[in-house]
Design a protein around this motif. Sequence first.
Motif, PDB file in Angstrom:
ATOM      1  N   ALA A 299       0.959  -1.223   0.031  1.00 19.67           N
ATOM      2  CA  ALA A 299       0.159   0.167  -0.042  1.00 19.67           C
ATOM      3  C   ALA A 299       0.547   1.415   0.063  1.00 19.67           C
ATOM      4  CB  ALA A 299      -0.893   0.020   1.172  1.00 19.67           C
ATOM      5  N   SER A 326     -11.573  -1.085  -0.161  1.00 28.47           N
ATOM      6  CA  SER A 326     -10.659  -0.444   0.778  1.00 28.47           C
ATOM      7  C   SER A 326     -10.259  -1.888   1.744  1.00 28.47           C
ATOM      8  CB  SER A 326     -11.129   0.538   1.743  1.00 28.47           C
ATOM      9  OG  SER A 326     -12.474   0.045   2.333  1.00 28.47           O
ATOM     10  N   LYS A 329      -6.930  -2.721   2.087  1.00 27.50           N
ATOM     11  CA  LYS A 329      -6.152  -1.804   1.347  1.00 27.50           C
ATOM     12  C   LYS A 329      -5.870  -2.025  -0.098  1.00 27.50           C
ATOM     13  CE  LYS A 329      -3.545   0.131   5.472  1.00 27.50           C
ATOM     14  NZ  LYS A 329      -3.814  -1.027   6.488  1.00 27.50           N
TER      15      LYS A 329
END
Length: 527
Positions: A299, A326, A329
């Motif tokens: 990420a 999300s 991530k």
Amino acid sequence: MQALIDTLWAPWLVGLAGSVALEACLRPRPRSLTRRGVGAACVHLGSWCLLFALFTLVLQRPWFAVVFVLSLTLVVVQSSNTKSRTLEEPFICHDFEYFWDAIRHPRLYVPFFGIGLAIAASTAGAVAIGMFLYLEPALTGRHGLFAVVVTLALLGTLGAMLVGLGLGRCAPITLHPATDMHQLGLFASLWTYGIALYRSKAPASTPFERVTARAASDTSPNVVLIQSESFFDPRPWCDDIAPHLLTRFDATRTQALDKGTLTVPAWGANTVRTECAVLTGLAPKAWGARQFNPYHTLARRGLPSLASAFKAQGYRTVCVHPYIASFYKRDRVFPELGFESFIDMSDFDANDKHGQYIGDLAVARKVGRLLEDDDNRPLFIFVISMENHGPLHLEAPDRAHASRALPTAPWPLSKPFRDLAVYLKHLGEADEMIDRVKTSLSAARRPGLLGFYGDHVPILPDAYAHIGAPAGETPYMIWSTERTVLENTMPKARQAHELGIALFERASGHDMSSERIKADPEPQEQE
């Protein structure tokens, strides 16, 4: 000062004894404190001193602090036991983030612990907090702020010194959580894994790093790679399952260019471990202590991947994941890996659900529409399905389907077969998805390749206890629209990190054997 020490001594000692007793409730149980060595014992003692000092300073009530810390310890112990029962792995320091995820995504976590238990524990905790605040007087009111702060600071300093001394004498961890938990116990294993994670370094390269850019040709195939949630072939494992359960899967494997068993670095969950291995071509050992969730690293800084390699070859790269972008991530990781677009659950609607999640057939329709949307570039589509995801016990088995999938099992199904029947119903949808994606690939102007694999075996603890646990491997295959000779390819066992490489070599004709050796670094994490 002596009066303060007398006030603190009894709760400190009771709490220490309670921490040892709670640790003994771990399943599998770790070695006794006396058999772990001086290092692990010092870490346990120092951890209790630190926690007791910190929470007593904050709460100003030593008995309240004891109950509070032991309650938190019990949560970790129960979490570890649940994780061991369902995922074959105890709690490690990386798992603390999942407490926040459990609040954000309760359906994926809370049912495994028991909804009733979660409600009862929350209620009991609220009542206990109120009682202690009311009944136990604050330390500063009896002994003064200066004496309380100095005494607890000294106790915390002693705890920190014991932890530091103990960690220096602990045996090096193996990065096999069950082994390390058994040898070190809860507190020492949490500390050592945390330090290993802090000291670890990200891999410097991947096998896809040396892929050179070139324009796609008219013969460059569309490529669809499906990571099927919790997919494995349960028929060799359970004799009660009908042989005809996965007819489309069987037919595709017969025609596959490449097929076999896939050794995956996950059991029941932790999908991103398998996912990352396939996409980056890196074995878990290359990540060191970061292997348990490498997406934390990705990420922040991406690495060359299967997607970026296809992108360099002129492909449009798309990820289809019918869940919240999300989660893990992925919304930040996948652009770093070379994906141009990410299709998540917001691109589906309520009618696309099958069971608790967006169904596999809805995903197959989405893939079909992407393949129809021809912009003169070949497509690489990576599918991360969700339909087979647990908790399976939240669904009731369907009698009609169960009679076909488990023809010898009497109705009503016994407990070991209830979740299994639910799983088999969704597995049938994954089987149908294979056929529909093949049809879409065959209808496209370009040739097509289909890669398919399971990320891990499902969470079926009752069935495993009754029948026995499966090996933990999943099937994989690579199928082509241009296959004309239907000879039976010999199965080949692969590691998860080898599959993406094999698929790219099939699609591009690029031999990556030299890059593969150079880009499989030794772990850089240091103890």
